[in-house]
Design a protein around this motif. Structure first.
Motif, PDB file in Angstrom:
ATOM      1  N   TYR A 160       0.903  -1.136  -0.058  1.00  0.00           N
ATOM      2  CA  TYR A 160      -0.040  -0.022   0.197  1.00  0.00           C
ATOM      3  C   TYR A 160       0.855   1.372  -0.077  1.00  0.00           C
ATOM      4  CZ  TYR A 160      -3.630  -3.240   1.537  1.00  0.00           C
ATOM      5  OH  TYR A 160      -4.466  -4.178   1.841  1.00  0.00           O
ATOM      6  N   ARG A 161       0.243   2.228  -0.836  1.00  0.00           N
ATOM      7  CA  ARG A 161       0.922   3.704  -0.319  1.00  0.00           C
ATOM      8  C   ARG A 161      -0.306   4.591  -0.361  1.00  0.00           C
ATOM      9  NH1 ARG A 161       2.575   7.718  -3.974  1.00  0.00           N
ATOM     10  NH2 ARG A 161       1.638   7.047  -5.800  1.00  0.00           N
ATOM     11  N   TRP A 162       0.026   5.768   0.430  1.00  0.00           N
ATOM     12  CA  TRP A 162      -0.926   7.067   0.845  1.00  0.00           C
ATOM     13  C   TRP A 162      -0.226   8.290   0.366  1.00  0.00           C
ATOM     14  CZ3 TRP A 162       0.176   2.686   3.942  1.00  0.00           C
ATOM     15  CH2 TRP A 162      -1.221   1.904   4.062  1.00  0.00           C
ATOM     16  N   GLU A 163      -1.196   9.112   0.008  1.00  0.00           N
ATOM     17  CA  GLU A 163      -1.064  10.531  -0.255  1.00  0.00           C
ATOM     18  C   GLU A 163      -2.140  11.347   0.343  1.00  0.00           C
ATOM     19  OE1 GLU A 163       1.013  10.223  -4.609  1.00  0.00           O
ATOM     20  OE2 GLU A 163      -1.012  11.319  -4.427  1.00  0.00           O
ATOM     21  N   PHE A 164      -2.043  12.744   0.783  1.00  0.00           N
ATOM     22  CA  PHE A 164      -3.080  13.372   1.030  1.00  0.00           C
ATOM     23  C   PHE A 164      -2.996  14.707   0.712  1.00  0.00           C
ATOM     24  CE2 PHE A 164      -0.213  13.516   4.696  1.00  0.00           C
ATOM     25  CZ  PHE A 164      -0.202  14.794   5.011  1.00  0.00           C
ATOM     26  N   ASN A 203       6.060  13.424   2.377  1.00  0.00           N
ATOM     27  CA  ASN A 203       6.649  12.191   2.562  1.00  0.00           C
ATOM     28  C   ASN A 203       6.121  11.002   1.657  1.00  0.00           C
ATOM     29  OD1 ASN A 203       8.237  13.566   4.242  1.00  0.00           O
ATOM     30  ND2 ASN A 203       7.190  12.863   6.135  1.00  0.00           N
ATOM     31  N   ILE A 204       6.942  10.136   1.272  1.00  0.00           N
ATOM     32  CA  ILE A 204       6.350   8.831   0.656  1.00  0.00           C
ATOM     33  C   ILE A 204       5.742   7.914   1.765  1.00  0.00           C
ATOM     34  CG2 ILE A 204       6.853   6.960  -0.810  1.00  0.00           C
ATOM     35  CD1 ILE A 204       9.076   8.777  -1.811  1.00  0.00           C
ATOM     36  N   MET A 205       4.696   7.390   1.613  1.00  0.00           N
ATOM     37  CA  MET A 205       4.128   6.616   2.845  1.00  0.00           C
ATOM     38  C   MET A 205       3.653   5.339   2.394  1.00  0.00           C
ATOM     39  SD  MET A 205       2.059   9.542   5.126  1.00  0.00           S
ATOM     40  CE  MET A 205       1.287  10.282   3.244  1.00  0.00           C
ATOM     41  N   THR A 206       4.429   4.219   2.876  1.00  0.00           N
ATOM     42  CA  THR A 206       3.979   2.863   2.188  1.00  0.00           C
ATOM     43  C   THR A 206       4.113   1.709   3.448  1.00  0.00           C
ATOM     44  OG1 THR A 206       6.260   2.325   1.864  1.00  0.00           O
ATOM     45  CG2 THR A 206       5.060   3.085  -0.009  1.00  0.00           C
ATOM     46  N   THR A 207       3.452   0.745   3.415  1.00  0.00           N
ATOM     47  CA  THR A 207       3.487  -0.175   4.168  1.00  0.00           C
ATOM     48  C   THR A 207       3.166  -1.761   3.485  1.00  0.00           C
ATOM     49  OG1 THR A 207       3.027  -1.061   6.521  1.00  0.00           O
ATOM     50  CG2 THR A 207       1.167  -0.532   5.048  1.00  0.00           C
ATOM     51  N   ARG A 241      -5.559   9.640  -0.138  1.00  0.00           N
ATOM     52  CA  ARG A 241      -5.819   8.729  -1.364  1.00  0.00           C
ATOM     53  C   ARG A 241      -4.786   7.624  -1.084  1.00  0.00           C
ATOM     54  NH1 ARG A 241      -4.958  13.909  -3.400  1.00  0.00           N
ATOM     55  NH2 ARG A 241      -2.793  13.501  -3.389  1.00  0.00           N
ATOM     56  N   GLN A 242      -5.589   6.173  -1.327  1.00  0.00           N
ATOM     57  CA  GLN A 242      -4.735   5.066  -1.194  1.00  0.00           C
ATOM     58  C   GLN A 242      -4.752   4.499  -2.587  1.00  0.00           C
ATOM     59  OE1 GLN A 242      -6.200   2.382   2.352  1.00  0.00           O
ATOM     60  NE2 GLN A 242      -7.114   1.302   0.600  1.00  0.00           N
TER      61      GLN A 242
END
Length: 371
Positions: A160-164, A203-207, A241-242
């Motif tokens: 997964y990755r997210w932005e907002f 930031n780049i947000m992943t998990t 956003r996912q």
């Protein structure tokens, strides 16, 4: 005398060592190379528009905005030879509307620049993103922590990755009913004391849930807002956003995050070349930066009102604002902002900044989604 001699020797050693230190500038930093940068993806949701932005990389010391890549021929191609051309809507931005990616198909991006250089991405599958279960928040450490929750009941996503995007409402400390226009004090035609300001994640947000028995993401931290932030002064909104990723996509963003966001200590990852899944076919030695993907986006928005929060002290940015009284002649001379009539000959005045919220970076137009 002995102590004095020791001190002199120590200072000489310090000067000698300091004089031997030369700044190290890796060749990549000073390199004049300008490489194609691709940002965007093929949105597989029906009725959506896909956007691909093309620009050029630049030297780290450059302060000007990146150069956009214009007049390129951009197409999305399926493995079964279907071709979908994109249109340059604005300089460097290419869009495709009315085309839905087919599940089970593979697609790639093709870019041909005005110099005749061809770039292709790898073929990538269509990946459906599961819905966002919730965007939650809680009070902690004198601020607000915002988290996201999601799951895939089929256990197929795993990456997964997210932005907002965030928007907040704010007011100036003073409402100005009058204004100085052409050296005349007249009534304002519209209010300038209520604004909305926006920002986006950087930031780049992943998990990944590959180590879990169930494909569940619980309370993943998106952002923390200090309790004294002006974002929380009236009302705050965040749109999350996912994106579901392939393993190669996750590896790209994860490594990119490590080398761009964890720089500062000797234990951080060393700088490395990360290019993604794009390749220059005309000249294989030339780099292309970015990662092309095909899939859907899931979004969710929440609002947080100031009334829902503890009694945080908010730093509004207007703490230095004050009011004075001036005659019309003095207002014209000083070009002060006019708040209102004080008596027959004087007016309440302040600086423009304290009555016009636009000067703090906001806009007067109420967002369509605001409630």
């Amino acid at each position: 005398m002995k102590n004095t001699s020791i001190k002199i020797i120590v200072w000489l050693l310090i000067l000698l060592v300091g004089g031997c230190v030369d700044p190290y500038r890796p060749p990549e930093i000073a390199s004049p190379g300008s490489y194609l940068v691709v940002n965007g993806f093929f949105n597989s949701a029906p009725g959506t528009t896909s956007t691909i932005k093309l620009s050029r990389s630049q030297n780290l010391t450059d302060t000007k905005a990146p150069t956009v890549e214009t007049k390129a021929v951009v197409t999305i191609e399926s493995q079964t030879k279907a071709t979908f051309p994109l249109t340059e809507s604005t300089a460097g931005t290419y869009t495709l509307a009315g085309v839905t990616a087919q599940s089970g198909e593979m697609y790639r991006l093709h870019v041909r620049t005005t110099t005749g250089t061809d770039y292709y991405s790898d073929y990538v599958p269509v990946i459906q993103t599961p819905p966002i279960d919730s965007v939650s928040w809680r009070i902690e450490n004198n601020g607000v922590q915002i988290n996201v929750n999601t799951h895939d009941p089929k256990n197929n996503t795993r990456y997964y990755r997210w932005e907002f995007d965030e928007t907040w409402e704010y007011f100036t400390p003073y409402y100005s009913a009058l204004e100085l226009k052409n050296n005349q004090i007249v009534s304002r035609q519209f209010s300038v004391n209520q604004c909305w300001r926006s920002g986006s994640s950087t930031n780049i947000m992943t998990t990944s849930t590959t180590r879990l028995s169930q494909d569940v993401v619980s309370q993943f931290p998106l952002t923390f807002i200090q309790g004294n932030s002006s974002k929380l002064g009236v009302k705050y909104s965040i749109l999350v956003r996912q994106f579901a990723l392939s393993q190669s996509g996750f590896d790209y963003y994860d490594q990119l995050a490590k080398i761009t966001q964890n720089i500062g200590s000797i234990f951080d990852p060393q700088p490395a070349q990360i290019t993604g899944n794009l390749h220059c076919i005309t000249n294989p030695a030339e780099l292309a930066l970015g990662f092309f993907r095909v899939g859907t986006i899931e979004t969710k928005r929440i609002f947080i009102s100031h009334s829902q929060l503890p009694n945080f002290y908010t730093i509004t940015g207007y703490d230095g604002c004050s009011v004075d009284t001036l005659t019309a002649a003095d207002i014209i001379k000083s070009q002060s902002a006019v708040i209102d009539l004080y008596d027959r000959s004087r007016y309440l005045t302040t600086s423009d900044f304290c009555v016009d919220c636009r000067l703090l970076g906001g806009v007067l137009t109420r967002p369509d989604f605001w409630k």
